[in-house]
Write a protein that holds these residues in place. Structure first.
Motif, PDB file in Angstrom:
ATOM      1  N   VAL A  36     105.906  72.659 123.979  1.00 38.64           N
ATOM      2  CA  VAL A  36     106.102  72.221 122.504  1.00 38.64           C
ATOM      3  C   VAL A  36     107.392  72.384 122.073  1.00 38.64           C
ATOM      4  O   VAL A  36     107.923  71.384 121.473  1.00 38.64           O
ATOM      5  CB  VAL A  36     104.989  72.595 121.460  1.00 38.64           C
ATOM      6  CG1 VAL A  36     105.463  72.272 120.090  1.00 38.64           C
ATOM      7  CG2 VAL A  36     103.560  72.392 121.779  1.00 38.64           C
ATOM      8  N   LEU A  61     101.621  70.843 114.697  1.00 35.10           N
ATOM      9  CA  LEU A  61     100.871  70.471 116.176  1.00 35.10           C
ATOM     10  C   LEU A  61      99.269  70.778 115.958  1.00 35.10           C
ATOM     11  O   LEU A  61      98.644  71.700 115.364  1.00 35.10           O
ATOM     12  CB  LEU A  61     100.977  71.644 117.250  1.00 35.10           C
ATOM     13  CG  LEU A  61     100.446  71.695 118.458  1.00 35.10           C
ATOM     14  CD1 LEU A  61     101.160  70.389 119.336  1.00 35.10           C
ATOM     15  CD2 LEU A  61     101.150  72.813 118.910  1.00 35.10           C
ATOM     16  N   THR A 116     107.248  69.348 112.448  1.00 36.37           N
ATOM     17  CA  THR A 116     106.292  69.108 113.430  1.00 36.37           C
ATOM     18  C   THR A 116     105.131  69.979 113.363  1.00 36.37           C
ATOM     19  O   THR A 116     105.150  70.829 113.455  1.00 36.37           O
ATOM     20  CB  THR A 116     107.038  69.130 114.864  1.00 36.37           C
ATOM     21  OG1 THR A 116     108.175  68.470 115.035  1.00 36.37           O
ATOM     22  CG2 THR A 116     105.973  68.733 115.775  1.00 36.37           C
ATOM     23  N   VAL A 138     105.857  64.856 111.200  1.00 38.57           N
ATOM     24  CA  VAL A 138     105.182  64.073 112.506  1.00 38.57           C
ATOM     25  C   VAL A 138     104.054  65.167 113.040  1.00 38.57           C
ATOM     26  O   VAL A 138     104.067  66.543 112.999  1.00 38.57           O
ATOM     27  CB  VAL A 138     106.129  63.879 113.693  1.00 38.57           C
ATOM     28  CG1 VAL A 138     107.060  62.848 113.151  1.00 38.57           C
ATOM     29  CG2 VAL A 138     106.704  65.104 114.094  1.00 38.57           C
ATOM     30  N   ASP A 160     110.042  72.926 123.892  1.00 36.36           N
ATOM     31  CA  ASP A 160     111.218  72.224 124.734  1.00 36.36           C
ATOM     32  C   ASP A 160     111.135  70.660 124.450  1.00 36.36           C
ATOM     33  O   ASP A 160     112.222  69.954 124.492  1.00 36.36           O
ATOM     34  CB  ASP A 160     110.623  72.249 126.161  1.00 36.36           C
ATOM     35  CG  ASP A 160     111.022  73.706 126.708  1.00 36.36           C
ATOM     36  OD1 ASP A 160     111.836  74.406 125.993  1.00 36.36           O
ATOM     37  OD2 ASP A 160     110.325  73.921 128.008  1.00 36.36           O
ATOM     38  N   ARG A 161     110.107  70.267 123.966  1.00 35.52           N
ATOM     39  CA  ARG A 161     110.086  68.657 123.875  1.00 35.52           C
ATOM     40  C   ARG A 161     110.614  68.502 122.379  1.00 35.52           C
ATOM     41  O   ARG A 161     110.829  67.541 122.145  1.00 35.52           O
ATOM     42  CB  ARG A 161     108.740  68.120 124.039  1.00 35.52           C
ATOM     43  CG  ARG A 161     108.575  68.443 125.766  1.00 35.52           C
ATOM     44  CD  ARG A 161     107.032  67.808 126.188  1.00 35.52           C
ATOM     45  NE  ARG A 161     106.907  68.049 127.418  1.00 35.52           N
ATOM     46  CZ  ARG A 161     106.039  67.325 128.099  1.00 35.52           C
ATOM     47  NH1 ARG A 161     105.340  66.281 127.594  1.00 35.52           N
ATOM     48  NH2 ARG A 161     105.704  67.739 129.430  1.00 35.52           N
ATOM     49  N   ASP A 162     109.803  69.227 121.509  1.00 34.85           N
ATOM     50  CA  ASP A 162     109.904  68.776 119.912  1.00 34.85           C
ATOM     51  C   ASP A 162     110.829  69.962 118.915  1.00 34.85           C
ATOM     52  O   ASP A 162     110.817  69.658 117.768  1.00 34.85           O
ATOM     53  CB  ASP A 162     108.480  68.445 119.232  1.00 34.85           C
ATOM     54  CG  ASP A 162     108.025  67.092 119.975  1.00 34.85           C
ATOM     55  OD1 ASP A 162     108.828  66.164 119.876  1.00 34.85           O
ATOM     56  OD2 ASP A 162     107.064  67.281 120.383  1.00 34.85           O
ATOM     57  N   GLY A 163     111.189  70.994 119.425  1.00 38.50           N
ATOM     58  CA  GLY A 163     111.286  72.133 118.717  1.00 38.50           C
ATOM     59  C   GLY A 163     110.363  72.832 118.040  1.00 38.50           C
ATOM     60  O   GLY A 163     109.175  72.417 118.429  1.00 38.50           O
ATOM     61  N   ARG A 209     101.896  66.078 116.674  1.00 38.42           N
ATOM     62  CA  ARG A 209     101.819  66.177 118.023  1.00 38.42           C
ATOM     63  C   ARG A 209     100.459  66.612 118.347  1.00 38.42           C
ATOM     64  O   ARG A 209      99.987  67.767 117.614  1.00 38.42           O
ATOM     65  CB  ARG A 209     102.991  66.884 118.589  1.00 38.42           C
ATOM     66  CG  ARG A 209     104.507  66.427 118.224  1.00 38.42           C
ATOM     67  CD  ARG A 209     104.594  65.042 118.967  1.00 38.42           C
ATOM     68  NE  ARG A 209     105.932  64.420 119.005  1.00 38.42           N
ATOM     69  CZ  ARG A 209     106.242  63.603 118.255  1.00 38.42           C
ATOM     70  NH1 ARG A 209     105.315  62.922 117.397  1.00 38.42           N
ATOM     71  NH2 ARG A 209     107.746  63.167 118.101  1.00 38.42           N
ATOM     72  N   ASP A 218      99.552  64.264 123.556  1.00 39.20           N
ATOM     73  CA  ASP A 218     101.359  64.428 123.644  1.00 39.20           C
ATOM     74  C   ASP A 218     101.380  65.538 124.594  1.00 39.20           C
ATOM     75  O   ASP A 218     102.388  65.330 125.614  1.00 39.20           O
ATOM     76  CB  ASP A 218     102.038  64.856 122.572  1.00 39.20           C
ATOM     77  CG  ASP A 218     102.045  63.948 121.481  1.00 39.20           C
ATOM     78  OD1 ASP A 218     102.552  62.730 121.747  1.00 39.20           O
ATOM     79  OD2 ASP A 218     101.361  63.967 120.314  1.00 39.20           O
ATOM     80  N   PRO A 235     107.382  73.790 116.130  1.00 40.57           N
ATOM     81  CA  PRO A 235     106.624  73.351 115.207  1.00 40.57           C
ATOM     82  C   PRO A 235     106.476  74.317 113.929  1.00 40.57           C
ATOM     83  O   PRO A 235     106.719  75.568 114.162  1.00 40.57           O
ATOM     84  CB  PRO A 235     105.025  73.407 116.063  1.00 40.57           C
ATOM     85  CG  PRO A 235     105.057  74.242 116.958  1.00 40.57           C
ATOM     86  CD  PRO A 235     106.618  74.600 117.277  1.00 40.57           C
TER      87      PRO A 235
END
Length: 197
Positions: free
Chosen positions: A43, A117, A115, A145, A45-48, A147, A162, A50
């Protein structure tokens, strides 16, 4: 679930989960904790990082708790029930009883930003995640957002979270569930090096 924010969602076109009936796939506590840390790292790595993690009770709570502790972020939960029973090889009905009331009570009017999760133990068809996502909308700040992440995704699911760790083709037994019968054929899930997709 009897509060006013409860709802029942019934998808029209419900895919069938794939069960080969060869063995029950099992997840040890050690492998579960390693998988939860793998999801947390993916998480970031992909989105920073949460800002919060929300577990879908009951199966998603253990994963949410480990991620929240690992990343030092707030934890919340929502409730959902998809299967009519806890019997092995129970096919999904497509009807999901769900409630965002536990999250609403915890937030007490605050909203989540960044973000967020949303996690569960398994995506059998995707109906539970589909049902819960609208429950989160009133609790999200503008620009937030969501995820989704699960430990397992059934090979028959049309829904694609995701992130997930294992694609499975049989029933999965998680370490927090009741003990399997002694004569039940099993196969342990082994930890991959990375999450999917």
């Amino acid at each position: 679930m009897t509060n006013t924010s409860s709802a029942t969602t019934s998808p029209v076109d419900q895919p069938a989960r794939v069960f080969e009936h060869r063995r029950v796939l099992t997840l040890s506590r050690e492998t579960f904790f390693a998988a939860a840390r793998l999801v947390a790292a993916a998480v970031i790595d992909r989105d920073g990082p949460p800002t919060a993690v929300i577990g879908i009770a009951h199966g998603g709570l253990p994963l949410a708790e480990v991620i929240a502790a690992t990343l030092s972020i707030p934890l919340g939960h929502v409730e959902a029930r998809h299967n009519a029973t806890d019997d092995l090889y129970e096919q999904a009905t497509g009807t999901v009883d769900h409630s965002g009331e536990p999250l609403a009570a915890r937030l007490a009017g605050r909203t989540l930003d960044g973000t967020v999760l949303l996690v569960d133990d398994i995506c059998g068809t995707g109906a539970t995640l589909d049902a819960i996502l609208p429950d989160l909308a009133p609790h999200l700040a503008s620009g937030a957002v969501v995820r989704t992440a699960v430990l397992c995704r059934n090979a028959g699911a049309r829904y694609q979270p995701d992130l997930w760790v294992w694609t499975v083709d049989d029933w999965v037994h998680f370490p927090w569930e009741t003990t399997l019968p002694d004569d039940q054929a099993t196969e342990p899930l082994t930890l991959p090096h990375e999450v999917q997709p």
